[in-house]
Design a protein around this motif. Sequence first.
Motif, PDB file in Angstrom:
ATOM      1  N   MET A  19       0.840  -1.201   0.000  1.00  0.00           N
ATOM      2  CA  MET A  19       0.000   0.000   0.000  1.00  0.00           C
ATOM      3  C   MET A  19       0.869   1.244   0.000  1.00  0.00           C
ATOM      4  O   MET A  19       1.968   1.254   0.582  1.00  0.00           O
ATOM      5  CB  MET A  19      -0.919   0.032   1.227  1.00  0.00           C
ATOM      6  N   LEU A  20       0.350   2.286  -0.619  1.00  0.00           N
ATOM      7  CA  LEU A  20       1.023   3.569  -0.678  1.00  0.00           C
ATOM      8  C   LEU A  20       0.154   4.595   0.060  1.00  0.00           C
ATOM      9  O   LEU A  20      -0.997   4.829  -0.322  1.00  0.00           O
ATOM     10  CB  LEU A  20       1.219   3.991  -2.132  1.00  0.00           C
ATOM     11  N   LEU A  21       0.695   5.194   1.112  1.00  0.00           N
ATOM     12  CA  LEU A  21      -0.021   6.222   1.883  1.00  0.00           C
ATOM     13  C   LEU A  21       0.557   7.591   1.552  1.00  0.00           C
ATOM     14  O   LEU A  21       1.761   7.827   1.742  1.00  0.00           O
ATOM     15  CB  LEU A  21       0.106   5.960   3.386  1.00  0.00           C
ATOM     16  N   HIS A  22      -0.300   8.474   1.067  1.00  0.00           N
ATOM     17  CA  HIS A  22       0.102   9.858   0.790  1.00  0.00           C
ATOM     18  C   HIS A  22      -0.592  10.768   1.794  1.00  0.00           C
ATOM     19  O   HIS A  22      -1.814  10.700   1.961  1.00  0.00           O
ATOM     20  CB  HIS A  22      -0.294  10.264  -0.643  1.00  0.00           C
ATOM     21  N   MET A  23       0.164  11.638   2.447  1.00  0.00           N
ATOM     22  CA  MET A  23      -0.397  12.515   3.465  1.00  0.00           C
ATOM     23  C   MET A  23       0.317  13.857   3.439  1.00  0.00           C
ATOM     24  O   MET A  23       1.403  13.992   2.879  1.00  0.00           O
ATOM     25  CB  MET A  23      -0.252  11.877   4.857  1.00  0.00           C
ATOM     26  N   VAL A  54      -4.500   9.841   1.417  1.00  0.00           N
ATOM     27  CA  VAL A  54      -4.923   8.924   0.358  1.00  0.00           C
ATOM     28  C   VAL A  54      -4.164   7.613   0.534  1.00  0.00           C
ATOM     29  O   VAL A  54      -2.935   7.616   0.667  1.00  0.00           O
ATOM     30  CB  VAL A  54      -4.649   9.508  -1.039  1.00  0.00           C
ATOM     31  N   LEU A  55      -4.889   6.498   0.539  1.00  0.00           N
ATOM     32  CA  LEU A  55      -4.292   5.169   0.668  1.00  0.00           C
ATOM     33  C   LEU A  55      -4.587   4.367  -0.598  1.00  0.00           C
ATOM     34  O   LEU A  55      -5.745   4.115  -0.919  1.00  0.00           O
ATOM     35  CB  LEU A  55      -4.852   4.450   1.900  1.00  0.00           C
ATOM     36  N   ILE A  56      -3.536   3.999  -1.309  1.00  0.00           N
ATOM     37  CA  ILE A  56      -3.656   3.292  -2.579  1.00  0.00           C
ATOM     38  C   ILE A  56      -3.083   1.883  -2.443  1.00  0.00           C
ATOM     39  O   ILE A  56      -1.948   1.710  -1.980  1.00  0.00           O
ATOM     40  CB  ILE A  56      -2.899   4.023  -3.708  1.00  0.00           C
ATOM     41  N   SER A  57      -3.854   0.891  -2.844  1.00  0.00           N
ATOM     42  CA  SER A  57      -3.354  -0.489  -2.869  1.00  0.00           C
ATOM     43  C   SER A  57      -2.678  -0.761  -4.214  1.00  0.00           C
ATOM     44  O   SER A  57      -3.196  -0.388  -5.269  1.00  0.00           O
ATOM     45  CB  SER A  57      -4.494  -1.489  -2.672  1.00  0.00           C
ATOM     46  N   ILE A  58      -1.523  -1.409  -4.140  1.00  0.00           N
ATOM     47  CA  ILE A  58      -0.811  -1.852  -5.332  1.00  0.00           C
ATOM     48  C   ILE A  58      -0.902  -3.374  -5.364  1.00  0.00           C
ATOM     49  O   ILE A  58      -0.339  -4.040  -4.486  1.00  0.00           O
ATOM     50  CB  ILE A  58       0.656  -1.405  -5.302  1.00  0.00           C
ATOM     51  N   PRO A  59      -1.630  -3.957  -6.308  1.00  0.00           N
ATOM     52  CA  PRO A  59      -1.748  -5.413  -6.350  1.00  0.00           C
ATOM     53  C   PRO A  59      -0.380  -6.085  -6.366  1.00  0.00           C
ATOM     54  O   PRO A  59       0.531  -5.632  -7.071  1.00  0.00           O
ATOM     55  CB  PRO A  59      -2.520  -5.667  -7.652  1.00  0.00           C
ATOM     56  N   ARG A  60      -0.234  -7.128  -5.581  1.00  0.00           N
ATOM     57  CA  ARG A  60       1.066  -7.781  -5.455  1.00  0.00           C
ATOM     58  C   ARG A  60       1.521  -8.407  -6.778  1.00  0.00           C
ATOM     59  O   ARG A  60       2.719  -8.632  -6.975  1.00  0.00           O
ATOM     60  CB  ARG A  60       1.021  -8.844  -4.363  1.00  0.00           C
ATOM     61  N   ASP A  61       0.575  -8.697  -7.684  1.00  0.00           N
ATOM     62  CA  ASP A  61       0.929  -9.307  -8.971  1.00  0.00           C
ATOM     63  C   ASP A  61       1.097  -8.280 -10.084  1.00  0.00           C
ATOM     64  O   ASP A  61       1.136  -8.637 -11.267  1.00  0.00           O
ATOM     65  CB  ASP A  61      -0.142 -10.331  -9.380  1.00  0.00           C
ATOM     66  N   SER A  62       1.184  -6.989  -9.714  1.00  0.00           N
ATOM     67  CA  SER A  62       1.381  -5.952 -10.736  1.00  0.00           C
ATOM     68  C   SER A  62       2.663  -6.245 -11.527  1.00  0.00           C
ATOM     69  O   SER A  62       3.740  -6.468 -10.949  1.00  0.00           O
ATOM     70  CB  SER A  62       1.494  -4.576 -10.071  1.00  0.00           C
ATOM     71  N   TYR A  63       2.533  -6.226 -12.837  1.00  0.00           N
ATOM     72  CA  TYR A  63       3.667  -6.565 -13.699  1.00  0.00           C
ATOM     73  C   TYR A  63       4.412  -5.282 -14.037  1.00  0.00           C
ATOM     74  O   TYR A  63       3.931  -4.436 -14.798  1.00  0.00           O
ATOM     75  CB  TYR A  63       3.166  -7.259 -14.966  1.00  0.00           C
ATOM     76  N   VAL A  64       5.604  -5.115 -13.452  1.00  0.00           N
ATOM     77  CA  VAL A  64       6.367  -3.874 -13.581  1.00  0.00           C
ATOM     78  C   VAL A  64       7.847  -4.190 -13.753  1.00  0.00           C
ATOM     79  O   VAL A  64       8.309  -5.296 -13.434  1.00  0.00           O
ATOM     80  CB  VAL A  64       6.183  -2.982 -12.330  1.00  0.00           C
ATOM     81  N   PRO A  65       8.615  -3.225 -14.258  1.00  0.00           N
ATOM     82  CA  PRO A  65      10.071  -3.429 -14.331  1.00  0.00           C
ATOM     83  C   PRO A  65      10.703  -3.310 -12.953  1.00  0.00           C
ATOM     84  O   PRO A  65      10.432  -2.363 -12.202  1.00  0.00           O
ATOM     85  CB  PRO A  65      10.534  -2.310 -15.269  1.00  0.00           C
ATOM     86  N   ILE A  66      11.542  -4.260 -12.605  1.00  0.00           N
ATOM     87  CA  ILE A  66      12.276  -4.251 -11.342  1.00  0.00           C
ATOM     88  C   ILE A  66      13.742  -3.990 -11.662  1.00  0.00           C
ATOM     89  O   ILE A  66      14.347  -4.744 -12.434  1.00  0.00           O
ATOM     90  CB  ILE A  66      12.108  -5.591 -10.587  1.00  0.00           C
ATOM     91  N   PRO A  67      14.329  -2.909 -11.145  1.00  0.00           N
ATOM     92  CA  PRO A  67      15.716  -2.567 -11.479  1.00  0.00           C
ATOM     93  C   PRO A  67      16.675  -3.756 -11.299  1.00  0.00           C
ATOM     94  O   PRO A  67      16.740  -4.355 -10.222  1.00  0.00           O
ATOM     95  CB  PRO A  67      16.043  -1.443 -10.501  1.00  0.00           C
ATOM     96  N   GLY A  68      17.356  -4.095 -12.407  1.00  0.00           N
ATOM     97  CA  GLY A  68      18.332  -5.169 -12.362  1.00  0.00           C
ATOM     98  C   GLY A  68      17.747  -6.556 -12.531  1.00  0.00           C
ATOM     99  O   GLY A  68      18.486  -7.542 -12.530  1.00  0.00           O
ATOM    100  N   HIS A  69      16.430  -6.655 -12.684  1.00  0.00           N
ATOM    101  CA  HIS A  69      15.802  -7.983 -12.759  1.00  0.00           C
ATOM    102  C   HIS A  69      14.764  -8.072 -13.858  1.00  0.00           C
ATOM    103  O   HIS A  69      14.019  -9.074 -13.920  1.00  0.00           O
ATOM    104  CB  HIS A  69      15.160  -8.340 -11.410  1.00  0.00           C
ATOM    105  N   GLY A  70      14.677  -7.091 -14.731  1.00  0.00           N
ATOM    106  CA  GLY A  70      13.699  -7.116 -15.808  1.00  0.00           C
ATOM    107  C   GLY A  70      12.289  -6.948 -15.288  1.00  0.00           C
ATOM    108  O   GLY A  70      12.063  -6.488 -14.159  1.00  0.00           O
TER     109      GLY A  70
END
Length: 416
Positions: A181-185, A191-207
């Motif tokens: 989760m991302l909390l912005h204050m 604002v509290l935003i959930s980031i799904p754990r299976d989100s397909y994103v680039p990971i630095p150094g790991h594709g």
Amino acid sequence: MSENDPWQSWYQEAPPSDSESADRTVSMSPSNQPTFQPRPGYGAGGPGGPGGTAGSGAGGGGWGAQPPLVSPPGAPPVRPGRGGRGSGRRWRFWGQPGRHGRRITLIIGVVIVLFIAGTAGTYFWIDGKLNKTVSLPAFSGTSAGTNWLIAGSDQRTGISRTEQDQLHLGSEGADASDSLMLLHMGTGRPVLISIPRDSYVPIPGHGENKINAALAFGGPSLLVQTVENVTGLRIDHYMGIGFGGLANVVGAIGGVRMCVKTAVPADPTGDSGFKGLAAGCHNLSGTQAIAFVRDRHSFATSDLQRIQDQRAFLSALLSKATSPSVYLNPFTALPFGSTAASAIAVDKGTSLYDLLQAAFALRNPQTGTVPIANANLQTSAGDAVEWDQSQALKLFNALQQGKPVPAGLLTGTQVG
């Protein structure tokens, strides 16, 4: 001297009659000086009489009967035993004499000093128990407000073997992020935003991979770097907790009250150990809480519903933790504070004050999930979640600039 002077009757003799005054010559020799004769009835209760002070002769004495004291007109009466003007005793606040007032002031001062010292001591004691082990990566961008990354891992440390069997956890975890989760204050309502754990994103150094793999690949630092890269937000603080830590925190606070409008069925696979919830409110224990936030098989939308339940649970947990029934009760507040501080991992720059601010922000924030384009994206890492990049960009740009989130991007939270 007035004829009605009340004192005349005792310090002057009665005036002689005219015939006596004409024939009598008063000498000033001692033998001829007039003698004082007491008025009748004086000796009965005055000096020299019964109950009086010693006098001369039975029933008589040196002084005649005296009338009661009469205060001069307009003078306030002097009450015995009170510190009036001229009494030598000064009045203090609350109407108490000086010595008593000073004693009360001293007691109040000691109590205040002890309270401040106890509060300060407790603060630094709990702050010293925080696991400040996470190093945040360098970030060159700018971002409004304060951003927290909150990660729940599947770490098993602190859970008994019996509890692991009940929850079907197994003895080993991948130390991946089970919830994110991302909390912005700091720029309006949190604002509290959930980031799904299976989100397909680039990971630095790991594709490219599922975002929860970043924690397993490089720990919290790599996870923070990954989130910063895909959101454009600077992460100011990090907080992570495992399954065992969550169970202990819930137990220390006496359970967490969760309410559901409709019944939630049990996990049909038994994978999470969730036994279901009837409609209404329930006080979840530590193991029940873990099962609740892990369950996804009871819902048609699977993990997308689970992350809503996780947000609702986190809000309920911190609402109770910051309620007067907890922080005003040292028998609950101290064990909870100690357990929570020991159970979570934070970045090296986080203080207890920062955590308290985040806790209050999490009581009632605006909530939502990163906009999703495809919840079943087929990838080399398996089924993954694809973000709606244009909508996600609008969301994170608004947070970065400290502006209100555009309507429709925050969908709220519905439990179960």
